[in-house]
Scaffold this active site. Sequence first.
Site, mmCIF file in Angstrom:
data_model
loop_
_atom_site.group_PDB
_atom_site.id
_atom_site.type_symbol
_atom_site.label_atom_id
_atom_site.label_comp_id
_atom_site.label_asym_id
_atom_site.label_seq_id
_atom_site.Cartn_x
_atom_site.Cartn_y
_atom_site.Cartn_z
ATOM 1 N N GLY A 76 45.415 27.285 43.861
ATOM 2 C CA GLY A 76 44.907 28.659 43.691
ATOM 3 C C GLY A 76 45.864 29.645 44.330
ATOM 4 O O GLY A 76 45.467 30.602 44.982
ATOM 5 N N HIS A 124 36.782 31.007 50.372
ATOM 6 C CA HIS A 124 35.843 32.103 50.680
ATOM 7 C C HIS A 124 35.294 32.758 49.401
ATOM 8 O O HIS A 124 34.366 33.546 49.467
ATOM 9 C CB HIS A 124 36.464 33.138 51.647
ATOM 10 C CG HIS A 124 37.434 34.096 51.027
ATOM 11 N ND1 HIS A 124 37.904 35.221 51.692
ATOM 12 C CD2 HIS A 124 38.044 34.121 49.817
ATOM 13 C CE1 HIS A 124 38.738 35.886 50.911
ATOM 14 N NE2 HIS A 124 38.844 35.226 49.777
HETATM 15 C C1 LIG Z 1 41.332 35.269 46.225
HETATM 16 S S1 LIG Z 1 42.586 34.632 45.193
HETATM 17 C C2 LIG Z 1 43.731 33.998 46.412
HETATM 18 C C3 LIG Z 1 45.102 33.833 45.849
HETATM 19 C C4 LIG Z 1 46.171 33.321 46.835
HETATM 20 N N1 LIG Z 1 45.861 32.003 47.354
HETATM 21 C C5 LIG Z 1 46.356 34.313 47.949
HETATM 22 O O1 LIG Z 1 45.852 34.091 49.056
HETATM 23 O O2 LIG Z 1 46.958 35.377 47.715
HETATM 24 C C6 LIG Z 1 41.858 33.174 44.515
HETATM 25 C C7 LIG Z 1 42.763 32.429 43.553
HETATM 26 O O3 LIG Z 1 42.021 31.312 43.023
HETATM 27 C C8 LIG Z 1 42.378 31.186 41.649
HETATM 28 N N2 LIG Z 1 41.324 30.434 40.949
HETATM 29 C C9 LIG Z 1 40.054 30.828 40.660
HETATM 30 N N3 LIG Z 1 39.392 29.863 40.017
HETATM 31 C C10 LIG Z 1 40.260 28.820 39.908
HETATM 32 C C11 LIG Z 1 40.145 27.502 39.366
HETATM 33 N N4 LIG Z 1 39.009 27.089 38.798
HETATM 34 N N5 LIG Z 1 41.218 26.688 39.437
HETATM 35 C C12 LIG Z 1 42.393 27.110 40.008
HETATM 36 N N6 LIG Z 1 42.551 28.336 40.557
HETATM 37 C C13 LIG Z 1 41.494 29.181 40.502
HETATM 38 C C14 LIG Z 1 42.495 32.617 41.179
HETATM 39 O O4 LIG Z 1 43.197 32.746 39.965
HETATM 40 C C15 LIG Z 1 43.199 33.259 42.374
HETATM 41 O O5 LIG Z 1 44.601 33.189 42.250
#
Ligand SMILES: C[S@@+](CC[C@H](N)C(=O)[O-])C[C@H]1O[C@@H](n2cnc3c(N)ncnc32)[C@H](O)[C@@H]1O
Length: 294
Positions: free
Chosen positions: A136, A202
């Site tokens: 993610g 979170h």
């Molecule tokens: C709050 S963001 C945090 C992004 C990064 N880790 C940062 O701290 O800047 C959450 C991330 O989770 C990813 N995400 C959400 N659902 C997901 C899934 N089912 N599988 C993989 N990634 C996912 C989103 O696309 C996003 O990039």
Amino acid sequence: MMRQISGQHLVIETAEDTFATTPWAKALAADPALSAVYGEFYAQLNSPMFKSLPYFLKKRGFKSPSDVNDCNWQYWKGTSNNLFADLSTNPAMANDFHAAMQCHSKYNLTPWPEVYPTSTVVSALKPDRALVVDIGGSKGHDLEKFRLCHPDIPDGSLILQDLPDVVKDVQVDPAISVQAYDFFTPQPVKGARIYFMHNVLHDWPDDSAITILKNVASAMEKGYSKLLIHESLISRVNPLARVTVSDITMMACLAAKERTEIEWGEVIRNSGLRIVRIWRPPQSVESVIEVELD
Ligand SMILES: C[S@@+](CC[C@H](N)C(=O)[O-])C[C@H]1O[C@@H](n2cnc3c(N)ncnc32)[C@H](O)[C@@H]1O
């Protein structure tokens, strides 16, 4: 407009109709991601989402929401999609969202290799194993921070995973390889040295967080792999305003929350994992929870 923003000290009025820039104004002009945050992200996503929150909470009897598919997001948007499903159908909004992630990481935070001693993991890398898998990881900004601290690591040893539409056009350094991956499915990279998740858990209530963590646990090698969870721990007494803002933001868009140390411990234990140590230097708002297989 200039009088208004100089009154807020965002530029400095040096004489009548004459203004000097501040470091903030310069950064805004130089960084398209930062201007996306202060422009469209706040105007189209963050501010309207908070306008509907009091009405949503009143309608639900002021109970903490816990269903990502039935929370303030759906109430405000009139959709059945959750935030991430909506982002996958709206490239402009997705661009602003990931700009916000990038800017939060770039301007608000102590880089995670300064919170956790990453040199200890690099030195003990087994051949042909991934060094860090960022699950993610949005556009790869956290892996880039790692690479800057360890410029000699081999090409492809860092793996960026995120949803297909997020990583499809991403431009990264050769040290980073990119993988489309849904973290609700089994983790395809086995026995990596580090699995890293920043501000991912979170976003999700406990049952979903446990599913995500179990998928990581099943790929870890006992005694070798570590999971580093880079998150805020919300204090039970006198919490920091920056963390409480994030706590309410998670409630407003995902029916989620920031967790206390006790709540993190429960989620991690219920996933077959254990906390080795929590790294929380005084200068850093966010901590790194070092986790291993139980
Ligand atoms: C709050 S963001 C945090 C992004 C990064 N880790 C940062 O701290 O800047 C959450 C991330 O989770 C990813 N995400 C959400 N659902 C997901 C899934 N089912 N599988 C993989 N990634 C996912 C989103 O696309 C996003 O990039």
